[in-house]
Scaffold this motif. Structure first.
Motif, mmCIF file in Angstrom:
data_model
loop_
_atom_site.group_PDB
_atom_site.id
_atom_site.type_symbol
_atom_site.label_atom_id
_atom_site.label_comp_id
_atom_site.label_asym_id
_atom_site.label_seq_id
_atom_site.Cartn_x
_atom_site.Cartn_y
_atom_site.Cartn_z
ATOM 1 N N GLY A 91 1.844 50.921 -21.103
ATOM 2 C CA GLY A 91 1.220 49.969 -20.193
ATOM 3 C C GLY A 91 -0.205 50.370 -19.850
ATOM 4 O O GLY A 91 -1.089 49.517 -19.728
ATOM 5 N N ILE A 92 -0.430 51.677 -19.707
ATOM 6 C CA ILE A 92 -1.782 52.185 -19.441
ATOM 7 C C ILE A 92 -2.690 51.870 -20.626
ATOM 8 O O ILE A 92 -3.804 51.356 -20.468
ATOM 9 C CB ILE A 92 -1.744 53.705 -19.170
ATOM 10 N N VAL A 93 -2.196 52.154 -21.829
ATOM 11 C CA VAL A 93 -2.972 51.915 -23.051
ATOM 12 C C VAL A 93 -3.246 50.422 -23.228
ATOM 13 O O VAL A 93 -4.372 50.013 -23.538
ATOM 14 C CB VAL A 93 -2.236 52.500 -24.281
ATOM 15 N N LEU A 94 -2.222 49.592 -23.031
ATOM 16 C CA LEU A 94 -2.375 48.145 -23.191
ATOM 17 C C LEU A 94 -3.398 47.576 -22.208
ATOM 18 O O LEU A 94 -4.300 46.820 -22.602
ATOM 19 C CB LEU A 94 -1.034 47.442 -23.006
ATOM 20 N N ALA A 95 -3.288 47.929 -20.939
ATOM 21 C CA ALA A 95 -4.234 47.421 -19.931
ATOM 22 C C ALA A 95 -5.651 47.853 -20.264
ATOM 23 O O ALA A 95 -6.602 47.060 -20.159
ATOM 24 C CB ALA A 95 -3.833 47.907 -18.537
ATOM 25 N N ASN A 96 -5.815 49.098 -20.696
ATOM 26 C CA ASN A 96 -7.143 49.594 -21.050
ATOM 27 C C ASN A 96 -7.694 48.856 -22.267
ATOM 28 O O ASN A 96 -8.876 48.515 -22.313
ATOM 29 C CB ASN A 96 -7.120 51.099 -21.294
ATOM 30 N N TYR A 97 -6.852 48.607 -23.258
ATOM 31 C CA TYR A 97 -7.293 47.873 -24.450
ATOM 32 C C TYR A 97 -7.771 46.469 -24.069
ATOM 33 O O TYR A 97 -8.840 46.025 -24.488
ATOM 34 C CB TYR A 97 -6.168 47.779 -25.492
ATOM 35 N N ILE A 98 -6.988 45.775 -23.255
ATOM 36 C CA ILE A 98 -7.355 44.406 -22.858
ATOM 37 C C ILE A 98 -8.646 44.414 -22.037
ATOM 38 O O ILE A 98 -9.534 43.586 -22.256
ATOM 39 C CB ILE A 98 -6.197 43.731 -22.100
ATOM 40 N N ALA A 99 -8.783 45.369 -21.124
ATOM 41 C CA ALA A 99 -9.995 45.453 -20.299
ATOM 42 C C ALA A 99 -11.202 45.847 -21.139
ATOM 43 O O ALA A 99 -12.300 45.309 -20.954
ATOM 44 C CB ALA A 99 -9.790 46.447 -19.158
ATOM 45 N N SER A 100 -11.023 46.771 -22.047
ATOM 46 C CA SER A 100 -12.133 47.235 -22.888
ATOM 47 C C SER A 100 -12.584 46.177 -23.884
ATOM 48 O O SER A 100 -13.756 46.122 -24.255
ATOM 49 C CB SER A 100 -11.727 48.504 -23.650
ATOM 50 N N SER A 101 -11.656 45.339 -24.333
ATOM 51 C CA SER A 101 -11.963 44.321 -25.348
ATOM 52 C C SER A 101 -12.615 43.074 -24.778
ATOM 53 O O SER A 101 -13.281 42.336 -25.509
ATOM 54 C CB SER A 101 -10.679 43.915 -26.081
ATOM 55 N N GLY A 102 -12.396 42.815 -23.501
ATOM 56 C CA GLY A 102 -12.964 41.621 -22.885
ATOM 57 C C GLY A 102 -12.447 40.347 -23.538
ATOM 58 O O GLY A 102 -11.323 40.305 -24.041
ATOM 59 N N PRO A 103 -13.259 39.300 -23.582
ATOM 60 C CA PRO A 103 -12.818 38.019 -24.134
ATOM 61 C C PRO A 103 -12.507 38.071 -25.637
ATOM 62 O O PRO A 103 -11.788 37.225 -26.144
ATOM 63 C CB PRO A 103 -14.004 37.081 -23.884
ATOM 64 N N LEU B 53 -5.383 40.051 -28.601
ATOM 65 C CA LEU B 53 -4.086 39.641 -28.066
ATOM 66 C C LEU B 53 -4.251 38.365 -27.255
ATOM 67 O O LEU B 53 -5.320 38.081 -26.738
ATOM 68 C CB LEU B 53 -3.521 40.739 -27.162
ATOM 69 N N ASP B 54 -3.170 37.624 -27.128
ATOM 70 C CA ASP B 54 -3.194 36.436 -26.270
ATOM 71 C C ASP B 54 -3.062 36.817 -24.804
ATOM 72 O O ASP B 54 -3.387 36.037 -23.913
ATOM 73 C CB ASP B 54 -2.062 35.475 -26.645
ATOM 74 N N GLY B 55 -2.566 37.999 -24.541
ATOM 75 C CA GLY B 55 -2.381 38.496 -23.182
ATOM 76 C C GLY B 55 -1.508 39.730 -23.236
ATOM 77 O O GLY B 55 -1.115 40.188 -24.318
ATOM 78 N N GLY B 56 -1.209 40.294 -22.083
ATOM 79 C CA GLY B 56 -0.377 41.485 -22.050
ATOM 80 C C GLY B 56 0.301 41.676 -20.715
ATOM 81 O O GLY B 56 -0.117 41.115 -19.698
ATOM 82 N N ILE B 57 1.359 42.481 -20.742
ATOM 83 C CA ILE B 57 2.100 42.837 -19.538
ATOM 84 C C ILE B 57 2.213 44.355 -19.500
ATOM 85 O O ILE B 57 2.780 44.960 -20.410
ATOM 86 C CB ILE B 57 3.501 42.204 -19.515
ATOM 87 N N SER B 58 1.653 44.949 -18.473
ATOM 88 C CA SER B 58 1.721 46.392 -18.265
ATOM 89 C C SER B 58 2.797 46.662 -17.222
ATOM 90 O O SER B 58 2.676 46.232 -16.077
ATOM 91 C CB SER B 58 0.365 46.917 -17.784
#
Length: 176
Positions: free
Chosen positions: A7-19, A23-28
């Motif tokens: 969940g930490i890795v996923l949230a960081n990936y989504i935040a770092s990647s921006g728009p 991924l279509d979205g994620g759940i941490s």
């Protein structure tokens, strides 16, 4: 969906990647957003971290010991084997192995909440460009509530972030 460290890795990936996130979205689930805050979480440090450190030593250090030769000093390897917390293990093995100058630098790099100064200065979490649900229990004995920043302000700063916080639930649903 990412659980705990995932969940930490996923949230960081989504935040770092921006728009441009792929991924279509994620759940941490059960992952924090600012892991430097978790270092001072004494309940985890003294109750659960020794158990987790022993698992890291046996499952990662000894299993992959050959990979560390040349990337770690003998002193760092000795400290890794003597780790009594995940932070100790990260400080002696994970951070230097991955080229970080300190465990704090490593935790900054892995945290979606890096740079958070409030809703007007949201840092990395302000870059979330796809839906991100952050699901945590407030009684989590491993990841403290403080790592979640200020949920009300985060969702105000970024409409793509949603929190689901429960009073009970332990760590990823296990009431430890």
């Amino acid at each position: 969906v990412g659980y705990s460290m995932g969940g930490i890795v996923l949230a960081n990936y989504i935040a770092s990647s921006g728009p441009s996130c792929n991924l279509d979205g994620g759940i941490s689930i059960g992952g924090g957003l600012d892991m430097n805050i978790n270092v001072g979480f004494l309940r985890s440090k003294y109750l659960w971290q020794p158990f987790l450190a022993n698992t890291l030593i046996s499952q990662f250090y000894y299993r992959f010991k050959g990979l560390y030769k040349g990337k770690l000093t003998p002193e760092q390897e000795e400290l890794a084997v003597r780790s009594v917390s995940v932070t100790d293990f990260d400080r002696s093995l994970v951070a230097p192995y991955n080229g970080f100058g300190s465990v704090e630098e490593y935790y900054k790099a892995m945290s979606a909440g890096e740079g958070w100064r409030g809703k007007d200065e949201p840092g990395r979490i302000g870059n979330v460009g796809k839906p991100l649900a952050v699901v945590n229990a407030l009684d989590d004995p491993i990841v403290c509530e403080g790592t979640l920043l200020v949920p009300e302000e985060v969702v105000e700063a970024n409409e793509n972030v949603l929190y689901l916080l429960t009073k009970r639930g332990g760590h990823v649903g296990y009431p430890l």
